[in-house]
Design a protein around this motif. Sequence first.
Motif, short mmCIF file in Angstrom:
data_model
loop_
_atom_site.label_atom_id
_atom_site.label_comp_id
_atom_site.label_asym_id
_atom_site.label_seq_id
_atom_site.Cartn_x
_atom_site.Cartn_y
_atom_site.Cartn_z
N CYS A 1 -12.96 -14.96 -0.49
CA CYS A 1 -12.54 -13.56 -0.63
C CYS A 1 -13.57 -12.62 -0.01
CB CYS A 1 -12.35 -13.23 -2.11
SG CYS A 1 -11.92 -11.52 -2.43
N VAL B 1 -11.48 -7.08 0.64
CA VAL B 1 -10.85 -5.98 1.38
C VAL B 1 -9.75 -5.31 0.55
CG1 VAL B 1 -9.54 -5.37 3.45
CG2 VAL B 1 -11.44 -6.99 3.59
N GLY B 2 -9.04 -6.10 -0.24
CA GLY B 2 -8.10 -5.52 -1.18
C GLY B 2 -6.65 -5.50 -0.76
N CYS C 1 -4.57 -7.63 -1.41
CA CYS C 1 -3.83 -8.11 -2.59
C CYS C 1 -3.55 -6.96 -3.56
CB CYS C 1 -4.61 -9.22 -3.28
SG CYS C 1 -6.32 -8.79 -3.68
N ALA D 1 -12.06 -10.20 -5.55
CA ALA D 1 -10.78 -9.99 -6.21
C ALA D 1 -10.68 -10.85 -7.46
CB ALA D 1 -9.64 -10.32 -5.26
N CYS E 1 -3.02 -11.60 2.44
CA CYS E 1 -4.45 -11.88 2.30
C CYS E 1 -5.02 -12.39 3.62
CB CYS E 1 -4.68 -12.91 1.20
SG CYS E 1 -6.41 -13.42 1.06
N GLN F 1 -7.71 -13.77 4.29
CA GLN F 1 -8.50 -15.00 4.14
C GLN F 1 -7.63 -16.19 3.70
OE1 GLN F 1 -11.19 -13.50 5.81
NE2 GLN F 1 -12.19 -15.13 4.66
N ILE G 1 -5.28 -16.79 -1.57
CA ILE G 1 -4.45 -16.62 -2.77
C ILE G 1 -3.42 -17.74 -2.76
CG2 ILE G 1 -2.78 -15.14 -3.97
CD1 ILE G 1 -4.18 -12.75 -2.66
#
Length: 76
Positions: free
Chosen positions: A10, A13-14, A16, A33, A65, A67, A70
């Motif tokens: 993670c 960055v947000g 999600c 997160a 996401c 990355q 999730i």
Amino acid sequence: MRVWIDQAECTGVGACVDACPQLFVVDRSDGLAYIETGGLRYGSHQPAPIDPALLESVIDAAEDCPQDCIFIDDAA
Ligand code: SF4
């Protein structure tokens, strides 16, 4: 259905949070997160239950996401 985050990947960055603010938070203290639901906070690799009403937005969060960290599974 359950959802969990691999916080090792993670970047905070947000995306999600943008997709599903009812479930995801980014903690400013560590820049990671977390999932918050039912009064509990779930950290890395801790599966959290998904309210069926939120499933679509949780899927959006996983898809958005950057990355790919999730994960959703269908365990009870
Ligand atoms: S979208 Fe992915 S990388 Fe970004 S804060 Fe959420 S879990 Fe972390």
